[in-house]
Design an enzyme around this catalytic site. Structure first.
Site, PDB file in Angstrom:
ATOM      1  N   TYR A 222       1.646 -83.454  10.163  1.00 12.73           N
ATOM      2  CA  TYR A 222       1.307 -82.615   9.046  1.00 12.73           C
ATOM      3  C   TYR A 222       0.771 -81.397   9.649  1.00 12.73           C
ATOM      4  CZ  TYR A 222      -0.297 -81.443   4.453  1.00 12.73           C
ATOM      5  OH  TYR A 222      -0.630 -80.734   3.345  1.00 12.73           O
TER       6      TYR A 222
ATOM      7  N   ASN B  67      -6.463 -72.929   7.481  1.00 10.23           N
ATOM      8  CA  ASN B  67      -5.332 -73.637   8.434  1.00 10.23           C
ATOM      9  C   ASN B  67      -4.419 -72.587   8.554  1.00 10.23           C
ATOM     10  OD1 ASN B  67      -6.182 -76.146   9.290  1.00 10.23           O
ATOM     11  ND2 ASN B  67      -6.038 -76.789   7.134  1.00 10.23           N
TER      12      ASN B  67
ATOM     13  N   THR C 292      -5.824 -69.979  -4.959  1.00  7.12           N
ATOM     14  CA  THR C 292      -5.412 -71.085  -5.596  1.00  7.12           C
ATOM     15  C   THR C 292      -6.611 -72.250  -5.227  1.00  7.12           C
ATOM     16  OG1 THR C 292      -3.264 -70.672  -5.863  1.00  7.12           O
ATOM     17  CG2 THR C 292      -3.865 -72.954  -5.866  1.00  7.12           C
ATOM     18  N   ALA C 293      -6.570 -72.326  -3.777  1.00 10.37           N
ATOM     19  CA  ALA C 293      -7.712 -73.550  -3.263  1.00 10.37           C
ATOM     20  C   ALA C 293      -9.001 -73.128  -3.485  1.00 10.37           C
ATOM     21  CB  ALA C 293      -7.235 -73.567  -1.779  1.00 10.37           C
TER      22      ALA C 293
ATOM     23  N   ASP D 127      -2.955 -78.778  -3.550  1.00  9.86           N
ATOM     24  CA  ASP D 127      -3.755 -77.505  -3.000  1.00  9.86           C
ATOM     25  C   ASP D 127      -4.934 -77.120  -3.917  1.00  9.86           C
ATOM     26  OD1 ASP D 127      -1.489 -76.780  -0.977  1.00  9.86           O
ATOM     27  OD2 ASP D 127      -0.378 -76.601  -2.682  1.00  9.86           O
TER      28      ASP D 127
ATOM     29  N   LYS E  47       4.261 -84.566   3.946  1.00 10.66           N
ATOM     30  CA  LYS E  47       3.351 -85.191   2.980  1.00 10.66           C
ATOM     31  C   LYS E  47       3.406 -86.541   2.575  1.00 10.66           C
ATOM     32  CE  LYS E  47      -0.317 -82.903   1.015  1.00 10.66           C
ATOM     33  NZ  LYS E  47      -1.128 -81.688   1.453  1.00 10.66           N
TER      34      LYS E  47
ATOM     35  N   GLU F 205       3.423 -79.298  -4.348  1.00 10.53           N
ATOM     36  CA  GLU F 205       2.732 -78.682  -2.968  1.00 10.53           C
ATOM     37  C   GLU F 205       3.116 -77.273  -2.750  1.00 10.53           C
ATOM     38  OE1 GLU F 205       0.751 -79.323   0.801  1.00 10.53           O
ATOM     39  OE2 GLU F 205       0.934 -80.760  -1.071  1.00 10.53           O
ATOM     40  N   ASP F 206       2.430 -76.443  -2.187  1.00  9.48           N
ATOM     41  CA  ASP F 206       2.419 -75.039  -1.542  1.00  9.48           C
ATOM     42  C   ASP F 206       3.212 -74.348  -2.376  1.00  9.48           C
ATOM     43  OD1 ASP F 206       0.909 -75.804   0.507  1.00  9.48           O
ATOM     44  OD2 ASP F 206       2.417 -76.047   1.997  1.00  9.48           O
TER      45      ASP F 206
ATOM     46  N   ASN G  42      -7.135 -82.934   3.206  1.00  8.13           N
ATOM     47  CA  ASN G  42      -6.331 -83.544   2.019  1.00  8.13           C
ATOM     48  C   ASN G  42      -6.260 -85.039   2.052  1.00  8.13           C
ATOM     49  OD1 ASN G  42      -7.180 -80.893   1.450  1.00  8.13           O
ATOM     50  ND2 ASN G  42      -5.431 -80.795   0.006  1.00  8.13           N
TER      51      ASN G  42
ATOM     52  N   ALA H 109     -10.956 -66.335  -2.693  1.00 14.41           N
ATOM     53  CA  ALA H 109     -10.928 -66.913  -4.466  1.00 14.41           C
ATOM     54  C   ALA H 109      -9.525 -67.171  -4.756  1.00 14.41           C
ATOM     55  CB  ALA H 109     -11.704 -65.990  -5.443  1.00 14.41           C
TER      56      ALA H 109
END
Length: 581
Positions: free
Chosen positions: A110, A428, A313-314, A278, A183, A254-255, A473, A311
């Site tokens: 991952y 990351n 999505t995450a 996310d 994932k 995801e993403d 996560n 600021a």
């Protein structure tokens, strides 16, 4: 016929594996093949005589061999490719190896290593994994899932990406399918979701990555990303098909890019079982670290002044969940919103931005009167140094992908006003982290409480060994999926996610010097089971569980598949399947 496309019930209650394929065809089927572990009697019954070396090696010996081969790989990408090829040969052995070395191998299968594998997807393509849906053929969505060959009760998780916001590397087109594959491997290794009970999906809607569009080997549709009504209709059809085909499955987003992630989640979260890792998974694990940190300082979440640098999505997802914790402690929503200073690409999110704010950022916009009161600061030029000086935060969270944004000056300014500063550089891969953990410790004289997005090695400081929590996560999402599956939840509520976060925080022990704020990654099976139990209980309290659990602990443990070789029974093709006792 017992092949990857066959529709049958897979799970931890399996006792015997009925096999109708023979010879080399069997050795090519990853979920049946066990290589040199086949006994002499099994080789005779399954047409394998002469196709394997004469020695019979138990799984323990195979594990030693493949781990030595893994360790011999020259770099992390080679290790990732080795594990991919191993999964294509012997699925059970792959998952057993991964489960036994999860702390070591998680960064390989991952983040961060998978990012490099995704970038090379079209050039190193070998064997398809998952369902490939392209926007040019929406009418083929039903047929695509039919061809994958799973029945209505055979799927617990559908992990889907449109590949626009892959890790820290952005738009990767069809290669993003690898993030869904990776994932789901974590779901299996950490929470025991059977690998045949999950489906990775990529929504290929084009790409704005010019390097991919100009690459002769690129495997996706060759045009710019489709947006607007046509995109929404494609997603709508995907959701409708999944809900009809697999009514109990969790749809894991995801993403997705920032413009779509919140919007899609809000569109579907009230009508089906769905979850965006996310937004919600990142928020849950960061909230767990923050809860552990404030406990260590003897304060409450509602006492904190929190700066979120990034600021998107995450970042806003994290703010939302931390705000909800403050509300549980007694603040009103408006009071809780005022405890956050969120920063985007244009600086501090404030009323000055007007229509340039995204809708999900608006609750955290600071007033113009507040910013105007900061001497010598222009509302359109409020950067991190100005925010640190005037806010004096107790918690600093980085989700910006801006390397070294938390400079020595920034951190020392924070530490000058806060006895135990809580600092989380979460971006990351490691090259994009806002700061290195060792630097944060050194700049604060060992006082900082730290959680990072990438793994950092422990260090010695002032005679103490300091271990750094990785806000991965994987501490949350596998248990969320397992819990939702066990209790057959109809939706994934904020309460279920908050329960997961508190369950992770309760497993941490950060009180002593150098203690980590989160459980170690090699404890993922225990963490996932604990999270699943908390999720089941929360779903039951909220009336979202459709399966009543007489003994929730036993139900969770029994649902966790353990990778081991089942006894094999050779049968004619019309009798093949998974048998009970």
């Amino acid at each position: 016929m017992d092949t990857p496309g066959n529709s049958q019930a897979y799970g931890p209650d399996q006792r015997v594996l009925d096999v109708d394929v023979r010879g080399s065809a069997l050795l090519s089927s990853a979920h049946i093949n066990r290589g040199t572990a086949f006994t002499f009697a099994e080789r005779q019954a399954l047409g394998l005589v002469g196709l394997l070396p004469s020695g019979v090696v138990k799984m323990s010996g195979q594990l030693r061999r493949v781990y030595e081969q893994y360790r011999a790989q020259p770099d992390n990408l080679s290790k990732n490719l080795y594990l991919q090829s191993m999964r294509e040969r012997n699925e059970v052995l792959f998952y057993r190896l991964l489960a036994e070395h999860i702390g070591e191998m998680l960064p390989i299968v991952y983040t961060p290593t998978i990012g490099e594998a995704i970038e090379k997807f079209s050039h190193w393509y070998s064997r398809p994994h998952g369902v490939f849906l392209d926007i040019e053929h929406p009418e083929q969505i039903e047929e695509s899932f039919d061809n994958y060959g799973r029945g209505a009760d055979d799927v617990d998780i559908v992990c889907v990406t449109d590949s626009e916001g892959i890790l820290g590397i952005g738009d990767q087109g069809v290669g993003g399918v690898q993030i869904a594959v990776g994932k789901l491997a974590v779901y299996t290794a950490a929470a025991g979701i059977h690998p045949r009970r999950s489906i990775p999906v990529v929504l290929d809607v084009g790409t704005d990555n010019l390097a991919l569009l100009n690459d002769d080997l690129y495997l996706g549709v060759r045009h710019a990303r489709v947006r607007g009504e046509r995109y929404d209709a494609f997603v709508e059809r995907f959701v409708s098909v999944v809900r009809a085909r697999f009514p109990h499955a969790l749809i894991h987003w995801e993403d997705f890019g920032a413009a779509n992630a919140h919007r899609i989640l809000e569109r579907y979260r009230q009508e089906c079982l769905t979850f965006n890792d996310d937004i919600q998974g990142t928020a849950a694990v960061v909230c767990a670290a923050a809860l552990a940190a404030v406990r260590a300082t003897g304060t409450l979440m509602s006492d904190q002044r929190i700066v979120v640098y990034g600021a998107g999505t995450a970042g806003i997802g994290i703010a939302d969940l931390l705000r909800d914790e403050m509300i549980r402690e007694g603040l009103t929503q408006e009071e809780a919103n005022r405890r956050f200073w969120c920063m985007g690409s244009r600086g501090l999110i404030s009323e000055h931005l007007g229509d340039r704010m995204r809708d999900f950022q608006r609750p955290y916009a600071r007033t113009l009167s507040e910013v105007n009161a900061w001497r010598g600061v222009r509302p359109d030029r409020v950067g991190l140094p100005e925010v640190m000086e005037h806010v004096r935060p107790t918690v600093l969270i980085g989700t910006s992908a801006q390397a070294r944004a938390f400079s020595e000056g920034i951190v020392k300014r924070m530490a000058a006003h806060t006895e135990r500063p809580v600092i989380m550089p979460l971006s990351n891969p490691t090259a994009k982290a806002e700061a290195a953990a060792a630097d944060l410790l050194r700049w604060t004289g060992g006082r900082a409480l730290i959680a990072t997005g990438s793994p950092f090695e422990p260090i010695e400081f002032n005679g103490e060994r300091f271990e750094f929590a990785q806000a991965n996560n994987a501490l949350v999402f596998p248990g969320l999926g397992l819990g939702a599956s066990v209790c057959r939840a109809t939706r994934m509520s904020d309460g279920m996610i908050a329960a997961a976060s508190r369950a992770v925080a309760d497993l941490a022990d950060p009180d002593g010097p150098g203690r980590r704020l989160l459980p170690a990654m090699n404890q993922l099976r225990t963490v996932s089971a604990t999270v699943a139990l908390a999720v089941c209980k929360a779903a039951a309290r909220e009336g979202l569980a459709t399966r009543e659990l007489e003994n929730p602990v036993q139900a969770v443990i029994e649902a966790m598949w353990k990778p081991h070789y089942l006894p094999v029974r050779a049968v004619p093709s019309e009798d093949a399947g998974i048998a009970g006792d």
